[in-house]
Write an enzyme that holds these catalytic residues in place. Structure first.
Site, PDB file in Angstrom:
ATOM      1  CB  ILE A  17      26.981 -18.420   1.108  1.00 18.41           C
ATOM      2  CG1 ILE A  17      28.151 -19.102   0.221  1.00 18.41           C
ATOM      3  CG2 ILE A  17      27.441 -17.526   1.976  1.00 18.41           C
ATOM      4  CD1 ILE A  17      28.776 -18.049  -0.731  1.00 18.41           C
ATOM      5  NE  ARG A  39      16.730 -16.620   0.548  1.00 15.28           N
ATOM      6  CZ  ARG A  39      17.484 -16.145  -0.179  1.00 15.28           C
ATOM      7  NH1 ARG A  39      17.095 -15.125  -1.360  1.00 15.28           N
ATOM      8  NH2 ARG A  39      18.617 -16.133  -0.209  1.00 15.28           N
ATOM      9  CG  ASP A  53      11.309  -9.672   9.856  1.00 20.26           C
ATOM     10  OD1 ASP A  53      12.593  -9.430  10.170  1.00 20.26           O
ATOM     11  OD2 ASP A  53      10.596  -8.577   9.526  1.00 20.26           O
ATOM     12  CE  LYS A 117      31.411  -6.007   6.271  1.00 18.82           C
ATOM     13  NZ  LYS A 117      31.595  -7.135   5.533  1.00 18.82           N
ATOM     14  CE1 TYR A 149      30.144  -8.173  10.053  1.00 16.93           C
ATOM     15  CE2 TYR A 149      32.547  -8.024   9.533  1.00 16.93           C
ATOM     16  CZ  TYR A 149      31.064  -8.411   9.132  1.00 16.93           C
ATOM     17  OH  TYR A 149      31.061  -9.136   7.995  1.00 16.93           O
ATOM     18  CB  ILE A 175      32.389 -17.161   1.668  1.00 11.60           C
ATOM     19  CG1 ILE A 175      32.526 -16.459   3.394  1.00 11.60           C
ATOM     20  CG2 ILE A 175      31.669 -18.542   1.697  1.00 11.60           C
ATOM     21  CD1 ILE A 175      31.350 -16.561   4.093  1.00 11.60           C
ATOM     22  CG  MET A 184      28.354 -10.564   1.026  1.00 12.05           C
ATOM     23  SD  MET A 184      28.582 -10.617   2.757  1.00 12.05           S
ATOM     24  CE  MET A 184      30.447 -10.129   2.709  1.00 12.05           C
TER      25      MET A 184
END
Length: 361
Positions: A17, A39, A53, A117, A149, A175, A184
């Site tokens: 996003i 992807r 990956d 967070k 984080y 967001i 999210m």
């Protein structure tokens, strides 16, 4: 011609996003953009794709060999069932990324996207640990609980010291943006919820707490987030600093929720004092309903699980506290951009309609 022509940037999580937005903004400004992801769905046109990956250190190193990007944006993360697992995998992703870039050098700045967070605590103990006063300020001490984080920041700081690049950390709130199959994504989640309620002849029911309904909150427009990350990566004032990033306005859901309901032509209900009505509960049988909506309107995606992240919107709207951030540090450093949160929400709704993700009005 842009002065950035020929300068190379790497966006990690480029199909997400925020990654999509960052890549598009960089391309518009003349950067040579490489995007790393597993992807290609959602890959912006013009981005050179790197498939890797992040949990495979050797694959990352091989994929990045010879790339030598000037600036790097880390927006990817992986959600696991416990914070111990989150720390393990998300610490590994940034460690593998930065180690993979090390042999060739050339990196000047790395921008890391995290979130609130940092102040609220991890999923395991979300909004329950000792919390800072609102609005949240960047210089608040870390909570005394494990948090991926913090692990990501520490990996970034150590690599920056060793390799000699500058860094920035960007703590976004919820967001509002455009992405499909994203974990999210509140705009699309609430829009899908509204369309399902409309099809069922039910009201637009607020799924969260009375505290979040009545409390002050802010959000982060995805375009604004991209602008701040790029600003920090290209301005000295952004070097070696952590910044909050939110739209600059605040609101209460009791004010915005009726506007969303009206936009979709629905009556609405506020939260129930006696119990939550979380989206995961309300929408447990939503799959077949969305399939019918998608068939009726010939929509591009019929699998509701690719569109709605019920759990994430529940976690945000179910908080028992108000939640908003201070943007003074960013403004004093020279980043003055802002967004209207309602306009951001409805502009993204229209983008989903235009893309045939949501029914057209």
């Amino acid at each position: 011609m842009s002065t950035n022509s020929g300068r190379r940037a790497l966006v990690v999580g480029v199909t997400g996003i925020s990654g999509q937005v960052i890549a598009k903004q960089l391309l518009k400004d003349g950067w040579d953009v490489y995007g790393l992801s597993r992807r290609t769905e959602g890959l912006p046109a013009g981005v050179h794709h790197i498939k890797a990956d992040l949990l495979n250190a050797e694959e990352v190193k091989s994929s990045l060999s010879g790339l030598k990007p000037e600036i790097v944006f880390m927006t990817a993360w992986i959600k696991k069932d416990s914070e111990a697992e989150n720390i393990e995998v998300n610490g590994a992703t940034i460690r593998n990324l930065l180690a993979g870039l090390k042999p060739d050098g050339g990196v000047r700045h790395v921008a890391l996207q995290t979130g609130l967070k940092h102040y609220l605590g991890p999923f395991d103990n979300y909004a329950n640990a000792v919390m800072a006063e609102t609005p949240f300020h960047e210089d608040e001490p870390r909570l005394d609980v494990p948090n991926f984080y913090y692990t990501q920041e520490d990996e970034l700081f150590a690599a920056a010291k060793e390799q000699g690049f500058t860094w920035s950390v960007h703590r976004s709130h919820t967001i509002f943006g455009y992405a499909v199959d994203n974990a999210m994504n509140m705009v699309l989640t609430l829009s899908v919820y509204a369309e399902i309620q409309k099809a069922l002849g039910k009201p637009f029911i607020y799924p969260g707490s009375t505290q979040s309904w009545n409390g002050v909150v802010d959000v982060t427009d995805a375009d604004l987030l991209g602008e701040q990350l790029i600003w920090a990566a290209t301005h000295k004032e952004g070097e070696n600093e952590a910044f909050n990033i939110a739209n600059g306005d605040t609101f209460r859901w009791r004010w915005l929720w009726p506007q969303i309901a009206e936009h979709f032509g629905l009556p609405y209900e506020g939260p129930k004092e006696s119990h939550f009505q979380p989206l995961e509960e309300q929408m447990k049988d939503a799959g077949p309903v969305w399939e019918e909506i998608a068939k009726k309107h010939n929509l591009a995606v019929s699998d509701v699980t690719k569109l709605a992240s019920w759990w994430h919107s529940d976690s945000d709207l179910g908080r028992q506290i108000e939640c908003f951030t201070d943007m003074t540090k960013s403004r004093e450093a020279g980043f003055l951009n802002f967004r209207s949160s309602p306009k951001s929400f409805f502009a993204n709704v229209e983008a989903y309609r235009k893309a045939n993700i949501l029914p057209k009005r």
